[in-house]
Design a protein around this motif. Structure first.
Motif, PDB file in Angstrom:
ATOM      1  N   ARG A 135      26.451 -21.561  27.178  1.00 23.65           N
ATOM      2  CA  ARG A 135      25.636 -22.314  26.235  1.00 23.65           C
ATOM      3  C   ARG A 135      25.125 -23.579  26.918  1.00 23.65           C
ATOM      4  NH1 ARG A 135      25.879 -26.272  22.476  1.00 23.65           N
ATOM      5  NH2 ARG A 135      25.076 -25.859  20.395  1.00 23.65           N
ATOM      6  N   TRP A 136      23.825 -23.815  26.794  1.00 23.76           N
ATOM      7  CA  TRP A 136      23.197 -24.996  27.382  1.00 23.76           C
ATOM      8  C   TRP A 136      22.660 -25.830  26.238  1.00 23.76           C
ATOM      9  CZ3 TRP A 136      22.781 -24.822  32.874  1.00 23.76           C
ATOM     10  CH2 TRP A 136      23.030 -23.564  33.442  1.00 23.76           C
ATOM     11  N   ALA A 137      22.979 -27.112  26.232  1.00 20.25           N
ATOM     12  CA  ALA A 137      22.441 -27.994  25.186  1.00 20.25           C
ATOM     13  C   ALA A 137      21.953 -29.273  25.838  1.00 20.25           C
ATOM     14  CB  ALA A 137      23.516 -28.298  24.149  1.00 20.25           C
ATOM     15  N   ILE A 138      20.679 -29.545  25.669  1.00 23.71           N
ATOM     16  CA  ILE A 138      20.125 -30.793  26.205  1.00 23.71           C
ATOM     17  C   ILE A 138      19.373 -31.522  25.100  1.00 23.71           C
ATOM     18  CG2 ILE A 138      19.940 -29.929  28.583  1.00 23.71           C
ATOM     19  CD1 ILE A 138      16.895 -29.727  28.069  1.00 23.71           C
ATOM     20  N   ALA A 144      18.606 -30.303  39.214  1.00 24.49           N
ATOM     21  CA  ALA A 144      19.999 -30.252  38.738  1.00 24.49           C
ATOM     22  C   ALA A 144      20.831 -29.341  39.641  1.00 24.49           C
ATOM     23  CB  ALA A 144      20.038 -29.744  37.299  1.00 24.49           C
ATOM     24  N   TYR A 145      20.265 -28.197  39.993  1.00 24.52           N
ATOM     25  CA  TYR A 145      20.982 -27.255  40.860  1.00 24.52           C
ATOM     26  C   TYR A 145      21.236 -27.884  42.239  1.00 24.52           C
ATOM     27  CZ  TYR A 145      20.358 -23.219  37.681  1.00 24.52           C
ATOM     28  OH  TYR A 145      20.420 -22.341  36.618  1.00 24.52           O
ATOM     29  N   ASP A 189      20.317 -34.451  34.801  1.00 25.13           N
ATOM     30  CA  ASP A 189      21.736 -34.809  34.699  1.00 25.13           C
ATOM     31  C   ASP A 189      22.391 -34.066  33.536  1.00 25.13           C
ATOM     32  OD1 ASP A 189      21.438 -36.492  36.824  1.00 25.13           O
ATOM     33  OD2 ASP A 189      21.134 -38.294  35.610  1.00 25.13           O
ATOM     34  N   GLN A 190      21.630 -33.900  32.450  1.00 27.67           N
ATOM     35  CA  GLN A 190      22.177 -33.162  31.301  1.00 27.67           C
ATOM     36  C   GLN A 190      22.427 -31.699  31.655  1.00 27.67           C
ATOM     37  OE1 GLN A 190      20.346 -33.863  27.398  1.00 27.67           O
ATOM     38  NE2 GLN A 190      19.189 -35.538  28.295  1.00 27.67           N
ATOM     39  N   THR A 247      25.431 -31.520  33.785  1.00 26.33           N
ATOM     40  CA  THR A 247      26.635 -31.694  32.961  1.00 26.33           C
ATOM     41  C   THR A 247      27.022 -30.390  32.280  1.00 26.33           C
ATOM     42  OG1 THR A 247      26.054 -33.997  32.587  1.00 26.33           O
ATOM     43  CG2 THR A 247      27.617 -33.033  31.051  1.00 26.33           C
ATOM     44  N   CYS A 248      26.015 -29.648  31.797  1.00 21.34           N
ATOM     45  CA  CYS A 248      26.287 -28.347  31.150  1.00 21.34           C
ATOM     46  C   CYS A 248      27.014 -27.426  32.130  1.00 21.34           C
ATOM     47  CB  CYS A 248      24.981 -27.680  30.715  1.00 21.34           C
ATOM     48  SG  CYS A 248      24.185 -28.436  29.312  1.00 21.34           S
ATOM     49  N   VAL A 249      26.527 -27.390  33.382  1.00 19.98           N
ATOM     50  CA  VAL A 249      27.155 -26.512  34.382  1.00 19.98           C
ATOM     51  C   VAL A 249      28.580 -26.989  34.664  1.00 19.98           C
ATOM     52  CG1 VAL A 249      27.047 -25.688  36.764  1.00 19.98           C
ATOM     53  CG2 VAL A 249      24.949 -25.904  35.429  1.00 19.98           C
ATOM     54  N   ARG A 250      28.747 -28.308  34.837  1.00 20.45           N
ATOM     55  CA  ARG A 250      30.089 -28.839  35.138  1.00 20.45           C
ATOM     56  C   ARG A 250      31.066 -28.509  34.003  1.00 20.45           C
ATOM     57  NH1 ARG A 250      27.330 -33.376  37.554  1.00 20.45           N
ATOM     58  NH2 ARG A 250      27.619 -33.259  39.800  1.00 20.45           N
TER      59      ARG A 250
END
Lengths: 115, 170
Positions: A2-5, A56-57, A15-16, A19-22
């Motif tokens: 799930r990705w939420a920005i 981000a990647y 950065d958001q 953060t989702c990946v982290r």
């Protein structure tokens, strides 16, 4: 995954996304070896530019979380910081708070105020 | 990440998932093995059409399998539900939110698995395994069944994205 920005947030979109990946890596939802969606696809889904996802990647690659391979996309290579360190820090916080006479609800309120 | 809170009004939440089609991977490996065996059996007769034509057909089949059927990727969110097959993401289908009347998680029995992309007059099946699966009922009466790693999370993403309760989630 799930990705939420938040497009209205002051935090940069890249950065958001990072953060989702982290968060996914830390929770075990993204195990080592898992392939992330192509930047163009994720960009379209999140309504952001492909280059924002790539930024981000790249950020995650520089931090050692991802690796890029030609023809194989971006893959998770590191499990990242273990959640056990967070749990340990939380236990210390609970101990400190109880020393000051603060309960669970007080702690939750303080964390909500800070985040 | 189903334990996360529901996205706020300004948040943009999507679900992405990728499922490997192991039967297709096995078929591809079998095809590749067949190419090797045909090469060994040819005894240098590479100009013989009896060997070359089947070899080319098998090679095309293997390549098509790798490119289009090795995995299925799904994306659910404000842009609707998108399905992409294989390495290059083709074939691809997108169902916009306003096209979806109902989304639910069903338990797909093994005898109804399509192991690929199947389209009939009333149904579209993109399933590679049995078990929990997303089923979309479209406003044009078409039923779409898709394998995703976390069907409940995909349906939840659609529910979050649907403004004004366009979807009825079972």
């Amino acid at each position: 995954m799930r990705w939420a920005i938040d497009h209205t947030s002051r935090e940069r979109l890249q950065d958001q996304i990072a953060t989702c990946v982290r968060r996914g890596v830390a929770s075990g939802e993204l195990p080592v070896g898992e392939q992330l969606p192509p930047a163009a696809e994720l960009g379209t889904a999140l309504s952001v530019d492909r280059n924002t996802v790539l930024a981000a990647y790249r950020q995650l690659r520089d931090d050692g979380v991802l690796e890029f391979r030609r023809g194989r996309g971006a893959r998770v290579v590191s499990a990242g910081p273990a959640l056990s360190s967070v749990t340990e820090a939380a236990q210390k916080l609970i101990a400190t708070a109880s020393g000051h006479g603060l309960g669970k609800s007080d702690l939750i309120r303080i964390i909500k105020e800070l985040t | 990440m189903t334990s996360l809170p529901i996205a706020g009004p300004t948040q943009h939440a999507v679900y992405t998932g990728r499922t490997t089609s192991w039967p297709m991977v096995a078929t591809t490996c079998a095809g590749a093995l067949l190419i090797v065996l045909m090469g060994k059996e040819s005894n240098g007769a590479w100009t013989d059409l009896m060997f070359v034509v089947p070899l080319i057909l098998v090679a095309i089949g293997v390549l098509a399998n790798v490119l289009t059927a090795s995995s299925v990727r799904a994306t659910a969110g404000p842009n609707g539900f998108t399905i992409r097959w294989g390495l290059v993401g083709w074939p691809r289908c997108t169902y916009r939110l306003d096209e979806i009347e109902h989304a639910e998680v069903i338990d797909l029995p093994w005898w109804r698995v399509s192991y690929g992309f199947w389209r009939t007059p009333k149904r579209t099946n993109c399933t590679v395994r049995s078990g929990p699966t997303v089923r979309l009922s479209l406003r044009n009466q078409r039923i779409v069944t898709i394998t995703v790693p976390e069907p409940a999370a995909a349906v939840a993403a659609l529910r979050e994205a649907s403004a004004g309760g366009q979807l009825g989630i079972a």
